[in-house]
Design a protein around this motif. Structure first.
Motif, mmCIF file in Angstrom:
data_model
loop_
_atom_site.group_PDB
_atom_site.id
_atom_site.type_symbol
_atom_site.label_atom_id
_atom_site.label_comp_id
_atom_site.label_asym_id
_atom_site.label_seq_id
_atom_site.Cartn_x
_atom_site.Cartn_y
_atom_site.Cartn_z
ATOM 1 N N PHE A 111 71.974 21.904 90.954
ATOM 2 C CA PHE A 111 71.147 20.695 90.904
ATOM 3 C C PHE A 111 71.565 19.795 89.748
ATOM 4 O O PHE A 111 71.707 18.584 89.909
ATOM 5 N N THR A 112 71.781 20.393 88.588
ATOM 6 C CA THR A 112 72.124 19.585 87.411
ATOM 7 C C THR A 112 73.556 19.056 87.481
ATOM 8 O O THR A 112 73.879 18.084 86.802
ATOM 9 N N ALA A 113 74.418 19.659 88.311
ATOM 10 C CA ALA A 113 75.809 19.235 88.413
ATOM 11 C C ALA A 113 76.030 18.144 89.472
ATOM 12 O O ALA A 113 77.062 17.472 89.452
ATOM 13 N N LEU A 114 75.089 17.970 90.378
ATOM 14 C CA LEU A 114 75.261 17.012 91.475
ATOM 15 C C LEU A 114 74.934 15.583 91.055
ATOM 16 O O LEU A 114 74.108 15.362 90.164
ATOM 17 N N ALA A 115 75.552 14.622 91.726
ATOM 18 C CA ALA A 115 75.218 13.205 91.550
ATOM 19 C C ALA A 115 73.965 12.938 92.385
ATOM 20 O O ALA A 115 74.023 12.879 93.611
ATOM 21 N N LEU A 116 72.832 12.820 91.716
ATOM 22 C CA LEU A 116 71.533 12.688 92.382
ATOM 23 C C LEU A 116 71.124 11.225 92.511
ATOM 24 O O LEU A 116 71.553 10.373 91.731
ATOM 25 N N THR A 117 70.236 10.956 93.486
ATOM 26 C CA THR A 117 69.660 9.622 93.591
ATOM 27 C C THR A 117 68.852 9.328 92.331
ATOM 28 O O THR A 117 68.323 10.235 91.679
ATOM 29 N N ASP A 118 68.765 8.061 91.998
ATOM 30 C CA ASP A 118 68.102 7.615 90.779
ATOM 31 C C ASP A 118 66.663 8.110 90.706
ATOM 32 O O ASP A 118 65.885 7.907 91.642
ATOM 33 N N GLY A 119 66.337 8.771 89.613
ATOM 34 C CA GLY A 119 64.974 9.199 89.359
ATOM 35 C C GLY A 119 64.571 10.517 89.994
ATOM 36 O O GLY A 119 63.474 11.012 89.723
ATOM 37 N N LEU A 120 65.428 11.116 90.828
ATOM 38 C CA LEU A 120 65.030 12.336 91.541
ATOM 39 C C LEU A 120 64.708 13.479 90.582
ATOM 40 O O LEU A 120 63.659 14.119 90.708
ATOM 41 N N ALA A 121 65.583 13.748 89.632
ATOM 42 C CA ALA A 121 65.362 14.874 88.720
ATOM 43 C C ALA A 121 64.071 14.696 87.933
ATOM 44 O O ALA A 121 63.264 15.633 87.828
ATOM 45 N N ASP A 122 63.857 13.518 87.368
ATOM 46 C CA ASP A 122 62.640 13.274 86.583
ATOM 47 C C ASP A 122 61.388 13.387 87.436
ATOM 48 O O ASP A 122 60.371 13.932 87.001
ATOM 49 N N THR A 123 61.451 12.872 88.662
ATOM 50 C CA THR A 123 60.296 12.931 89.555
ATOM 51 C C THR A 123 59.956 14.378 89.896
ATOM 52 O O THR A 123 58.798 14.800 89.771
ATOM 53 N N LEU A 124 60.950 15.148 90.312
ATOM 54 C CA LEU A 124 60.691 16.548 90.668
ATOM 55 C C LEU A 124 60.252 17.359 89.454
ATOM 56 O O LEU A 124 59.410 18.250 89.579
ATOM 57 N N ARG A 125 60.794 17.049 88.292
ATOM 58 C CA ARG A 125 60.373 17.732 87.062
ATOM 59 C C ARG A 125 58.890 17.439 86.803
ATOM 60 O O ARG A 125 58.118 18.339 86.491
ATOM 61 N N GLY A 126 58.495 16.184 86.945
ATOM 62 C CA GLY A 126 57.097 15.805 86.723
ATOM 63 C C GLY A 126 56.143 16.471 87.699
ATOM 64 O O GLY A 126 54.986 16.730 87.364
ATOM 65 N N TRP A 127 56.620 16.734 88.911
ATOM 66 C CA TRP A 127 55.792 17.394 89.919
ATOM 67 C C TRP A 127 55.934 18.912 89.872
ATOM 68 O O TRP A 127 55.338 19.615 90.682
ATOM 69 N N GLU A 128 56.762 19.407 88.921
ATOM 70 C CA GLU A 128 57.045 20.838 88.777
ATOM 71 C C GLU A 128 57.607 21.430 90.069
ATOM 72 O O GLU A 128 57.219 22.519 90.513
ATOM 73 N N LEU A 129 58.579 20.715 90.680
ATOM 74 C CA LEU A 129 59.177 21.146 91.938
ATOM 75 C C LEU A 129 60.702 21.220 91.879
ATOM 76 O O LEU A 129 61.363 21.175 92.922
ATOM 77 N N LEU A 130 61.259 21.368 90.679
ATOM 78 C CA LEU A 130 62.686 21.575 90.540
ATOM 79 C C LEU A 130 63.072 22.931 91.142
ATOM 80 O O LEU A 130 62.199 23.774 91.391
ATOM 81 N N PRO A 131 64.372 23.168 91.379
ATOM 82 C CA PRO A 131 64.777 24.521 91.817
ATOM 83 C C PRO A 131 64.251 25.546 90.818
ATOM 84 O O PRO A 131 64.206 25.291 89.610
ATOM 85 N N ARG A 132 63.873 26.703 91.322
ATOM 86 C CA ARG A 132 63.247 27.724 90.482
ATOM 87 C C ARG A 132 64.183 28.882 90.159
ATOM 88 O O ARG A 132 63.725 29.950 89.778
ATOM 89 N N CYS A 133 65.473 28.678 90.344
ATOM 90 C CA CYS A 133 66.421 29.752 90.010
ATOM 91 C C CYS A 133 67.715 29.143 89.497
ATOM 92 O O CYS A 133 67.974 27.982 89.643
#
Length: 133
Positions: A111-133
């Motif tokens: 997840f951290t290595a991929l080119a993500l759409t703008d704001g995706l990581a921060d949004t999922l982090r705020g919702w506590e829905l990032l990958p869990r492993c």
């Protein structure tokens, strides 16, 4: 900006984790975001509910049949109003299709290595829905 450009476009996205805690992402095949990685989803068509649109979009982009769950949250990206729902798989098998160039389960490192759409990581982090492993 024309009046048509100002009209919001309702969209849905599906947040799906597997039993290992990996997150399902797709690589966008078209603009906006061509080549970037995001959660699967798309526009709600006229006459569709969010659930109907989410089931259709997830099947088209990932090959999975899903059961939409709770609303995780809502974001606005330009004129797109995106309502993201937590989902569970009810059938099908993973394959990229329709607007997805690729689809895969990703762990935290991927997840951290991929080119993500703008704001995706921060949004999922705020919702506590990032990958869990």
């Amino acid at each position: 900006m024309s009046a048509i450009d100002a009209v919001p476009v309702r969209c849905v996205g599906g947040i799906l984790h597997d039993q290992e805690g990996r997150l399902l992402l797709i690589q966008r095949a078209h603009d906006p975001g061509r080549g970037l990685w995001s959660i699967p989803g798309g526009r709600v068509e006229p006459g569709e509910t969010d659930s109907e649109a989410l089931i259709r979009e997830m099947r088209e982009e990932t090959g999975f049949e899903v059961r939409p769950g709770v609303l995780a949250g809502h974001v606005v990206r330009g004129r797109y109003e995106i309502y993201d729902y937590v989902c569970s798989v009810s059938g099908g098998s993973l394959r990229a299709g329709d607007d997805a160039a690729d689809a895969r389960w990703v762990d935290t490192a991927a997840f951290t290595a991929l080119a993500l759409t703008d704001g995706l990581a921060d949004t999922l982090r705020g919702w506590e829905l990032l990958p869990r492993c």
